[in-house]
Design a protein around this motif. Structure first.
Motif, short mmCIF file in Angstrom:
data_model
loop_
_atom_site.label_atom_id
_atom_site.label_comp_id
_atom_site.label_asym_id
_atom_site.label_seq_id
_atom_site.Cartn_x
_atom_site.Cartn_y
_atom_site.Cartn_z
N SER B 209 0.83 -1.21 0.00
CA SER B 209 0.00 0.00 0.00
C SER B 209 0.86 1.25 0.00
O SER B 209 0.58 2.21 -0.70
CB SER B 209 -0.89 0.02 1.24
OG SER B 209 -1.59 -1.17 1.35
N GLY B 210 1.91 1.22 0.80
CA GLY B 210 2.75 2.42 0.93
C GLY B 210 3.98 2.34 0.05
O GLY B 210 4.35 1.28 -0.43
N SER B 211 4.59 3.50 -0.15
CA SER B 211 5.81 3.54 -0.95
C SER B 211 6.94 2.89 -0.16
O SER B 211 7.10 3.15 1.03
CB SER B 211 6.17 4.99 -1.26
OG SER B 211 7.50 5.05 -1.71
N PRO B 212 7.74 2.05 -0.83
CA PRO B 212 8.82 1.37 -0.11
C PRO B 212 9.91 2.33 0.33
O PRO B 212 10.78 1.96 1.10
CB PRO B 212 9.35 0.38 -1.14
CG PRO B 212 8.99 0.97 -2.45
CD PRO B 212 7.70 1.71 -2.24
N TRP B 213 9.88 3.55 -0.19
CA TRP B 213 10.93 4.50 0.17
C TRP B 213 10.60 5.21 1.47
O TRP B 213 11.41 5.95 2.00
CB TRP B 213 11.10 5.55 -0.94
CG TRP B 213 11.28 4.94 -2.28
CD1 TRP B 213 10.40 4.97 -3.32
CD2 TRP B 213 12.38 4.17 -2.74
NE1 TRP B 213 10.89 4.28 -4.39
CE2 TRP B 213 12.11 3.78 -4.06
CE3 TRP B 213 13.59 3.77 -2.16
CZ2 TRP B 213 12.99 3.02 -4.81
CZ3 TRP B 213 14.47 3.02 -2.92
CH2 TRP B 213 14.17 2.66 -4.22
N GLU B 216 6.34 3.80 6.09
CA GLU B 216 5.10 2.99 6.06
C GLU B 216 5.15 1.86 5.03
O GLU B 216 4.36 0.94 5.10
CB GLU B 216 3.87 3.87 5.81
CG GLU B 216 3.81 4.49 4.43
CD GLU B 216 4.34 5.92 4.42
OE1 GLU B 216 5.13 6.25 5.31
OE2 GLU B 216 3.95 6.68 3.52
N GLY B 217 6.08 1.98 4.11
CA GLY B 217 6.24 0.91 3.12
C GLY B 217 7.34 -0.06 3.49
O GLY B 217 7.69 -0.93 2.70
N GLN B 218 7.87 0.06 4.70
CA GLN B 218 8.96 -0.83 5.10
C GLN B 218 8.56 -1.68 6.33
O GLN B 218 8.11 -2.80 6.15
CB GLN B 218 10.24 -0.02 5.37
CG GLN B 218 10.81 0.59 4.09
CD GLN B 218 12.02 1.46 4.34
OE1 GLN B 218 12.59 1.50 5.42
NE2 GLN B 218 12.43 2.19 3.32
N ILE B 246 11.56 -3.81 -3.20
CA ILE B 246 12.43 -2.64 -3.12
C ILE B 246 12.54 -2.18 -1.67
O ILE B 246 13.59 -1.79 -1.18
CB ILE B 246 11.86 -1.49 -3.98
CG1 ILE B 246 11.79 -1.89 -5.43
CG2 ILE B 246 12.65 -0.21 -3.80
CD1 ILE B 246 13.03 -1.78 -6.22
N GLY B 247 11.39 -2.28 -0.95
CA GLY B 247 11.35 -1.84 0.44
C GLY B 247 12.36 -2.60 1.30
O GLY B 247 12.94 -2.05 2.23
N ARG B 248 12.57 -3.88 0.96
CA ARG B 248 13.51 -4.68 1.73
C ARG B 248 14.93 -4.12 1.57
O ARG B 248 15.68 -4.01 2.53
CB ARG B 248 13.47 -6.12 1.22
CG ARG B 248 13.56 -7.11 2.33
CD ARG B 248 13.47 -8.52 1.83
NE ARG B 248 14.05 -9.39 2.84
CZ ARG B 248 14.39 -10.63 2.63
NH1 ARG B 248 14.21 -11.17 1.46
NH2 ARG B 248 14.93 -11.34 3.59
#
Lengths: 220, 779
Positions: B209-213, B216-218, B246-248
């Protein structure tokens, strides 16, 4: 038809009806259910022979029946089966084209040697995964995928493989194999009477050795 | 003003400034303000459209994708249950917007149904147009409808003898025109291959849902994955999970950068303190240098966060090196002995202000030029360093004004002067200078430049290996090339795709170019549709007759004739509506195939060949080789940075000529320039490959060595020996930057190595020149 004729007909039919209750006299219909892994000595001998026949080369005629076509579409070609390599159908009529069916799936190869892989359908056991055990007569694998009905009249026999998975039934229907001794004469993929494929095998050569070029050209 | 009043006035001013700065920094939302997104290094208004598109795609669509491979024991009867538990847990987690098993064909079926329902709108225009061209090129002995009916049936007849016919036999009664079979060949390969092997891993595609950058996306995503894994392991305890997102990587990068920042800064501080302890008589007095560095850093942080809405974390990593430059002013002011006993601070400052201002302002001028860079990171660095240096100078001037004795003595060896009295020493010094000049002149020609955006990341081999495995399972291969074709709207993008297809067919004959865009007619085909079907009133009876003639049962094609009549009598949708309905039917991984939005439309294409050559510009298409585009971009920015650096250096040099006259100015400027050339020369001789960040490091190194040149020249002009501050400053800078060369972040390593090398070279040059010129020194 007068009454005398009816009597003659009944008289003629009596022995046929009697025979039908004892053992089959034709291969027109599927035989009784047989346990694939416990088929009895009579069938086991045949299965062993079929499994051990090695590489096979034959010419074939394929009749495709479609429900919207009054006459079948006829194709001709050569069939090659090589242990460990799968089956290769090389169509020579009406067009040159090759289909390779092996552990990795289906591959279409045109006359210019360009290959195209047919992506697997994840909904069901893939067609090649179902067909390869039939071609190899791998009883253990066959038993996982199919129910078997078998019938024999003298040297001729008929094996009806009905997929256990309903999705596979919808995709390929039943696979019916006709043969004589250890030779396969006809393969049929039957979804219905009006929708089926017959592969009539003409002159089967068992235990052939394919050259390296042939293997490269007709298999992966 | 008495010293007492001056002291408290200055302390008040320093306290107010510090409180104001810290207050500003304390109210910032750092999650929003600081970015660790590589893509934020690329300007949002990047002028190359393909890179802007890649940025947008990578940022908005691709980056949210998470790929999972569930390794379940072969033949486990809990396989389906474990997969279901995993999927359910992911779907229930707010961190995930979508989760689809690749075994699940719902998305593919939905698309198939949509294309089938829209087949006349989508596929008929192109089919009619190509047939019309063929008909128009012929003798026209038959009517258009009769000719078309006959051709249709002949093609159908031929199709029935192909292997594909068996797969399509159920839909042929509704599609005797072979619209769908014609399309399937040109879209195959777009979806990910799903393993049907019962023993293979179960593949799951998901979108966060959230941007991995962002945060909230991590962490929420990691927690949801952990929970899903636990849920699956309840069903199948032997289940193992491999996944990539990408978040990882972003999370790992952020953690490692934070770790590096604290670790390396502590090491740098320890190195600086160690050198200070060795060189200064009273080490604790060196604490007076700390406010200079802290003041510089505070000013830099405040100015950068004030000027930019979003600042890349690398600015702070690189910018922490600013302390090494800022402390120079402190050293110079503090270590400079009084000209006479009880020399007032004002008098000392008046004496030293020219070199201090010359040094600071010329460096600021140089770094200010970086504000003209296209690269946000470089612009941010320009502001950070310029503001930091001015703040450091102001802090230094104010801080030492409020302490009673603004002078710190060095130990004897730290200020000892070497002399070149002995010929052998002179010879060695001259020999070293000659070697240095040779390296500086010849070495740079051996340099190899290569820019790789991956160097901005911390290498994470284990994560990388896992990601490669998982991506391979999802069909990622070097034998596949992805392309993006774009346009301002659907019509433009589709026209571009047609041009690209023509180019591709010529360049890669026989290789299928799969794209969902092939399911959309071109705008010109769509415009011709009313005219083409207008002349087909008798097509239905002609087709029925042709079917019967060729042995078909025309009645079996009832579904087609029925649909045809319904479609002909229905109101026609607009071209954009037709395209939007198709794209709206793309779900799961298929969402990546196409997008139609305001002012932009793009299609993905896949071809089974390795990436070779870029399509011509008029095709509106670029190859998507992941971050390779970014590497080209960074290469271009390096050239841009090189140009700006050259201008900056030129400006610094010119300032020297203006301030100190041509001869003296040139001599001063030759030290930083020579040190920089020597450092690059040495790296060239050692076969090192350099990148944009070596260049930035060089710029920083030049500014540092420029300080030493000015301070040496100023002292020499006053007939004084070179100040010990240079030696101390160079050693501390070399030590702190040398520590950064140990960094695992390639960028920081590049900066650390370059700066340390230039600074050491400058120091050696400052020490060697007097040794080589004994006659002058002996006088």
């Amino acid at each position: 038809m007068n009454s005398r004729c009816r009597l003659v007909l009944l008289f003629l039919l009596i022995p046929v009806l009697c025979l039908a209750t004892e053992e089959p006299t034709s291969l027109a219909a599927a035989g009784p259910r047989v346990e694939i892994t416990n088929a009895g000595a009579e069938w086991q001998t045949l299965f062993d022979k079929l499994a051990a026949q090695g590489a096979v080369f034959s010419h074939f005629t394929e009749n495709r029946w479609f429900p919207f076509k009054k006459i079948p579409v006829v194709l001709k070609g050569e069939m090659r089966m090589a242990p460990g390599r799968g089956m290769s159908l090389r169509y020579t009529q009406p067009e040159n084209r090759t289909i390779i069916m092996d552990e990795r799936g289906l591959l279409l190869r045109d006359d210019r040697g360009r290959s195209r892989e047919v992506p697997p359908d994840p909904r069901a056991v893939s067609v090649n995964a179902a067909l390869l055990p039939v071609l190899r007569f791998d009883q253990k694998e066959l038993d996982k995928v199919f129910f078997l009905r078998a019938v024999r009249v003298e040297k001729a026999w008929r094996l009806d493989f009905e997929p256990r998975d309903p999705a596979l039934v919808r995709m390929i229907g039943q696979i019916i194999v006709w043969g004589e001794d250890e030779k396969i004469r006809l393969l049929e993929f039957r979804r219905s009477n009006s929708q089926r494929i017959e592969i009539v095998i003409d002159d089967s050569q068992i235990g052939v050795v394919f050259s390296a070029d042939e293997l490269k050209q007709f298999f992966r | 003003m008495s010293f007492f009043r001056q002291k408290w006035f200055i302390r008040l001013a320093l306290a107010v400034l510090a409180i104001a700065g810290l207050s500003w920094l304390s109210q910032l939302d750092y999650n929003q303000k600081i970015s660790s997104n590589i893509l934020d290094l690329v300007p949002s208004d990047e002028r190359a459209p393909e890179l802007a598109l890649t940025r947008e795609l990578a940022s908005e669509v691709q980056s949210r994708v998470a790929l999972f491979a569930l390794d379940l024991p072969a033949g486990s009867d809990r396989r389906a249950a474990a997969t279901e538990a995993f999927m359910r847990s992911l779907r229930d987690a707010p961190a995930f917007a979508e989760a689809v098993s690749l075994q699940d064909t719902a998305a593919r079926d939905t698309l198939g149904r949509q294309v089938f329902q829209q087949r006349f709108d989508l596929l008929l225009p192109g089919w009619l147009e190509s047939n019309w061209l063929e008909y128009a090129a012929g003798d026209k002995s038959q009517s258009w409808e009769e000719w078309l009916a006959e051709r249709t049936v002949i093609r159908l007849q031929n199709f029935l003898s192909t292997p594909e016919a068996l797969g399509f036999q159920d839909i042929l009664p509704a599609d005797p025109l072979l619209l769908l079979p014609g399309l399937v060949g040109s879209v195959q390969g777009l979806d990910n291959p799903a393993s049907t092997d019962g023993a293979g891993p179960v593949l799951v595609w998901a979108r966060t849902s959230g941007s991995p950058w962002k945060e909230e996306g991590q962490q929420p995503v990691f927690a949801a994955v952990k929970q899903a894994q636990a849920a699956a392991q309840i069903e199948a305890p032997g289940m193992k999970l491999r996944w990539v997102s990408i978040g990882r990587f972003a999370g790992e990068n952020r953690a490692r950068i934070e770790q590096e920042l604290s670790g390396l800064n502590l090491l740098s501080l320890a190195a600086v303190m160690g050198i200070a302890a060795l060189c200064l008589k009273r080490v604790f007095k060196a604490l007076h240098l700390a406010p200079v560095m802290l003041g510089g850093l505070l000013g830099a942080w405040v100015a950068t966060t004030l000027v930019f809405d979003r600042v890349h974390v690398l600015v702070f990593v690189v910018g922490s090196l600013l302390g090494g430059v800022a402390v120079d002013y402190g050293f110079y002011l503090y270590l400079q002995p009084p000209a006479f006993p009880d020399e007032p601070y004002r008098s000392k400052v008046r004496r030293l202000i020219k070199p201090l201002l010359s040094s600071a302002l010329t460096t600021v001028i140089g770094f200010s030029l970086l504000l003209f860079s296209e690269l946000p990171l470089i612009r941010q660095l320009g502001v950070f360093v310029s503001a930091g240096l001015l703040s450091a100078l102001a802090t230094a001037l104010l801080w030492f004004a409020q302490i009673k004795t603004p002078f710190m003595q060095t130990r004897g060896f730290a200020s000892v002067r070497f002399s070149g009295d002995r010929p052998r020493v002179r010879l060695v010094a001259r020999g070293l200078i000659v070697v240095g000049v040779l390296v500086a002149v010849g070495g740079p020609w051996l340099l190899k430049w290569r820019d790789n955006i991956r160097e901005l990341e911390i290498p994470t081999p284990e994560l990388q290996a896992e990601a490669t495995e998982v991506r391979a399972l999802f069909g990622d291969s070097s034998d596949r090339t992805l392309y993006i074709t774009r346009g301002r709207d659907l019509a433009e993008a589709r026209a571009a795709l047609a041009r690209f297809s023509t180019w591709h067919a010529k360049e890669h004959p026989g290789v299928t170019l799969a794209s969902i865009g092939n399911a959309v007619p071109t705008a010109s085909e769509w415009q011709m549709l009313p005219e083409r079907i207008g002349g087909m009133e008798k097509f239905v009876p002609a087709l029925q007759a042709a079917l019967e003639r060729h042995g078909f049962d025309a009645a079996a094609f009832g579904p087609f004739f029925n649909d045809w009549q319904v479609w002909r009598s229905a109101p026609r949708s607009s071209y954009d509506e037709v395209g939007a309905r198709l794209v709206g039917a793309l779900h799961g991984p298929m969402q990546m195939m196409a997008s139609i939005g305001p002012d932009r439309c793009w299609f993905f294409s896949v071809a089974n060949h390795s990436s070779v050559g870029e399509p011509p510009a008029d095709t509106g298409t670029v190859g998507v080789s992941g971050l390779e585009n970014m590497n080209q971009l960074f290469g271009r920015y390096r050239v841009s940075a090189l140009r700006l650096s050259a201008w900056g250096l030129g400006l610094v040099g010119l300032s020297m000529l203006v301030l100190y006259g041509p001869w003296r100015g040139a001599k001063i400027f030759s030290l930083p320039l020579g040190s920089c050339l020597f450092a690059f020369g040495l790296l060239g001789v050692m076969g090192q490959t350099l990148n944009l960040f070596h260049l930035l490091g060089a710029f920083l190194g030049v500014c540092l060595s420029h300080n030493y040149a000015i301070f040496t020249a100023e002292n020499a002009a006053r007939g004084e020996e070179q100040p010990p501050s240079i030696r101390l400053s160079a050693l501390t800078t070399a030590a702190s930057f040398g520590m950064l060369a140990l960094s695992e972040i390639p960028v920081v390593k590049a900066l650390g190595t370059t700066v340390a090398l230039i600074v050491v070279t400058a120091l050696v040059a400052v020490e060697l020149v007097p040794l080589a010129r004994r006659p002058l020194l002996s006088k």
